[in-house]
Design a protein around this motif. Sequence first.
Motif, PDB file in Angstrom:
ATOM      1  N   GLY A 143       0.830  -1.194   0.000  1.00 12.61           N
ATOM      2  CA  GLY A 143       0.000   0.000   0.000  1.00 12.61           C
ATOM      3  C   GLY A 143       0.862   1.240   0.000  1.00 12.61           C
ATOM      4  N   LEU A 144       0.237   2.386  -0.245  1.00 17.34           N
ATOM      5  CA  LEU A 144       0.952   3.653  -0.321  1.00 17.34           C
ATOM      6  C   LEU A 144       0.176   4.749   0.408  1.00 17.34           C
ATOM      7  CD1 LEU A 144       1.923   3.690  -4.110  1.00 17.34           C
ATOM      8  CD2 LEU A 144       3.567   3.784  -2.243  1.00 17.34           C
ATOM      9  N   VAL A 145       0.919   5.598   1.125  1.00 18.69           N
ATOM     10  CA  VAL A 145       0.374   6.836   1.667  1.00 18.69           C
ATOM     11  C   VAL A 145       1.363   7.936   1.279  1.00 18.69           C
ATOM     12  CG1 VAL A 145      -0.325   8.129   3.699  1.00 18.69           C
ATOM     13  CG2 VAL A 145      -0.748   5.663   3.594  1.00 18.69           C
ATOM     14  N   LEU A 146       0.894   8.897   0.493  1.00 17.32           N
ATOM     15  CA  LEU A 146       1.755   9.954  -0.021  1.00 17.32           C
ATOM     16  C   LEU A 146       1.338  11.278   0.601  1.00 17.32           C
ATOM     17  CD1 LEU A 146       1.625   8.923  -3.796  1.00 17.32           C
ATOM     18  CD2 LEU A 146       3.191   8.096  -2.021  1.00 17.32           C
ATOM     19  N   LEU A 147       2.290  11.972   1.230  1.00 17.01           N
ATOM     20  CA  LEU A 147       2.014  13.209   1.942  1.00 17.01           C
ATOM     21  C   LEU A 147       2.545  14.395   1.145  1.00 17.01           C
ATOM     22  CD1 LEU A 147       3.110  12.036   5.514  1.00 17.01           C
ATOM     23  CD2 LEU A 147       0.905  11.706   4.365  1.00 17.01           C
ATOM     24  N   ASP A 148       1.627  15.152   0.555  1.00 18.07           N
ATOM     25  CA  ASP A 148       1.994  16.303  -0.274  1.00 18.07           C
ATOM     26  C   ASP A 148       3.193  15.952  -1.161  1.00 18.07           C
ATOM     27  OD1 ASP A 148       0.707  18.738  -0.646  1.00 18.07           O
ATOM     28  OD2 ASP A 148       2.288  19.874   0.330  1.00 18.07           O
ATOM     29  N   ILE A 181      -3.464   9.733  -0.926  1.00 15.57           N
ATOM     30  CA  ILE A 181      -2.592  10.878  -1.155  1.00 15.57           C
ATOM     31  C   ILE A 181      -3.182  12.072  -0.429  1.00 15.57           C
ATOM     32  CG2 ILE A 181      -3.699  11.283  -3.407  1.00 15.57           C
ATOM     33  CD1 ILE A 181      -1.009  12.510  -4.323  1.00 15.57           C
ATOM     34  N   LEU A 182      -2.402  12.658   0.474  1.00 15.32           N
ATOM     35  CA  LEU A 182      -2.845  13.779   1.301  1.00 15.32           C
ATOM     36  C   LEU A 182      -2.160  15.041   0.814  1.00 15.32           C
ATOM     37  CD1 LEU A 182      -3.567  11.264   3.007  1.00 15.32           C
ATOM     38  CD2 LEU A 182      -2.891  12.549   5.047  1.00 15.32           C
ATOM     39  N   THR A 183      -2.935  16.113   0.652  1.00 10.81           N
ATOM     40  CA  THR A 183      -2.344  17.374   0.215  1.00 10.81           C
ATOM     41  C   THR A 183      -2.620  18.475   1.225  1.00 10.81           C
ATOM     42  OG1 THR A 183      -4.299  17.834  -1.162  1.00 10.81           O
ATOM     43  CG2 THR A 183      -2.391  16.846  -2.239  1.00 10.81           C
ATOM     44  N   ALA A 184      -1.706  19.444   1.260  1.00 12.60           N
ATOM     45  CA  ALA A 184      -1.759  20.532   2.235  1.00 12.60           C
ATOM     46  C   ALA A 184      -2.632  21.673   1.734  1.00 12.60           C
ATOM     47  CB  ALA A 184      -0.344  21.026   2.512  1.00 12.60           C
ATOM     48  N   VAL A 228      -7.086  13.053  -0.421  1.00 14.50           N
ATOM     49  CA  VAL A 228      -7.660  13.706   0.749  1.00 14.50           C
ATOM     50  C   VAL A 228      -6.976  15.051   0.962  1.00 14.50           C
ATOM     51  CG1 VAL A 228      -8.066  13.549   3.236  1.00 14.50           C
ATOM     52  CG2 VAL A 228      -8.132  11.472   1.830  1.00 14.50           C
ATOM     53  N   VAL A 229      -7.750  16.122   0.991  1.00 13.60           N
ATOM     54  CA  VAL A 229      -7.215  17.446   1.313  1.00 13.60           C
ATOM     55  C   VAL A 229      -7.257  17.614   2.827  1.00 13.60           C
ATOM     56  CG1 VAL A 229      -7.483  19.922   1.013  1.00 13.60           C
ATOM     57  CG2 VAL A 229      -8.010  18.380  -0.889  1.00 13.60           C
ATOM     58  N   VAL A 230      -6.114  17.925   3.413  1.00 14.81           N
ATOM     59  CA  VAL A 230      -6.016  18.018   4.877  1.00 14.81           C
ATOM     60  C   VAL A 230      -6.177  19.477   5.308  1.00 14.81           C
ATOM     61  CG1 VAL A 230      -4.601  17.533   6.899  1.00 14.81           C
ATOM     62  CG2 VAL A 230      -4.469  16.039   4.893  1.00 14.81           C
ATOM     63  N   PRO A 231      -7.236  19.790   6.043  1.00 18.07           N
ATOM     64  CA  PRO A 231      -7.458  21.182   6.475  1.00 18.07           C
ATOM     65  C   PRO A 231      -6.359  21.666   7.420  1.00 18.07           C
ATOM     66  CG  PRO A 231      -9.452  19.839   6.735  1.00 18.07           C
ATOM     67  CD  PRO A 231      -8.317  18.894   6.471  1.00 18.07           C
ATOM     68  N   ASP A 232      -6.069  22.953   7.310  1.00 22.51           N
ATOM     69  CA  ASP A 232      -5.155  23.633   8.226  1.00 22.51           C
ATOM     70  C   ASP A 232      -3.814  22.916   8.349  1.00 22.51           C
ATOM     71  OD1 ASP A 232      -4.450  25.718   9.923  1.00 22.51           O
ATOM     72  OD2 ASP A 232      -5.052  24.627  11.722  1.00 22.51           O
ATOM     73  N   HIS A 291       2.954  22.049   4.274  1.00 21.66           N
ATOM     74  CA  HIS A 291       3.589  20.975   3.503  1.00 21.66           C
ATOM     75  C   HIS A 291       3.963  19.785   4.376  1.00 21.66           C
ATOM     76  CE1 HIS A 291       5.865  19.091   0.340  1.00 21.66           C
ATOM     77  NE2 HIS A 291       7.028  19.285   0.935  1.00 21.66           N
ATOM     78  N   TYR A 292       4.343  20.040   5.626  1.00 23.79           N
ATOM     79  CA  TYR A 292       4.751  18.963   6.538  1.00 23.79           C
ATOM     80  C   TYR A 292       3.522  18.436   7.283  1.00 23.79           C
ATOM     81  CZ  TYR A 292       9.566  20.139   5.489  1.00 23.79           C
ATOM     82  OH  TYR A 292      10.757  20.347   4.836  1.00 23.79           O
ATOM     83  N   ILE A 293       2.712  17.702   6.573  1.00 21.15           N
ATOM     84  CA  ILE A 293       1.443  17.230   7.125  1.00 21.15           C
ATOM     85  C   ILE A 293       1.666  16.343   8.344  1.00 21.15           C
ATOM     86  CG2 ILE A 293      -0.676  15.940   6.613  1.00 21.15           C
ATOM     87  CD1 ILE A 293      -0.334  16.727   3.687  1.00 21.15           C
TER      88      ILE A 293
END
Length: 309
Positions: A133-138, A244-247, A276-280, A283-285
């Motif tokens: 599996g993959l989790v990509l942070l910004d 995939i999470l974006t800031a 998934v867009v991460v509120p508040d 870049h360093y989620i």
Amino acid sequence: MDTEPQDPVVVALSKLVPAGVDRGRLTRESGRQLRWVAAGRATPPVVLVSGAGEVGLDWAVVLPSLAEGSRVIAYDRAGLGASDAISRLTLDSQVRDLVALLDDVGPAVLVGHSWGGLLAQLAAFARPDQTLGLVLLDPFHEDSTAEVPLALRVSSNLLLNAIPVLKTLGLFDRIAANMGRTLAERCTDDLEIQASITEAYRASYRTFGQVTTIRAENRLANTCTREVRAARATSTAPDVPMRILTATRGKPAALRQRSGDLADQTAAVFARGVHVVVPDSGHYIHKDQPAAVVEAVGAVLAQVDRDTQ
């Protein structure tokens, strides 16, 4: 696997993880050593891939929580932290190192931040059999640089070029201490543990070679476009759960929009990709909104568990 209490990173992380932290080494070509640390016991393993110029310690905010549900491995890339330098740093050498680590500890879930998010994708393309599996942070995307304002690109290049000078003058050590202190304050209110984390961070950038590798990795990001596009064009994404999470903070509007569009494109490549867009969050989620990262990794692990039943 060996436990080395004298390693400042192991010492610092062990103060955050009650069950303790192990140190591991992977021998690469010409005897070069790739260093990693691990915490937790449950399977499958989760491999953490840091951003450009960053080390495994950068995951200290989320590592304790992730270790509660899985074996978590954070490694230093060649030339950074406790890992030996490589004779020639390339995108291919970095992907090959990550693939070698997967071959040693995997199959695993890959969690990558920024530049590490790109490396995680390329490793998954190269070894789908070792990727659960993959989790990509910004994550970094080669097509986003056109939206970076010229002034920001110029200032970033000036800073990168100044890094060796700052190290020579002894000024970079102050920068590392401040960054380590900021990281420590996000991890804990305990002043003793904060001091340990700060010292471990400083140790990760103690040598001239470690500091110049920061510049080398960031330069790779500026020159890899053709290589990455070719890899995407000739690769098939593995059928694995992916987040995939974006800031939402810290980017000009045009770059934020472009990053979101590229995240949608990246998620669409994977049959089970979710953006998934991460509120508040900046870049360093994993530092700004660690709960969102822990939740995303947990969701992927839950899907992996269902896949293997």
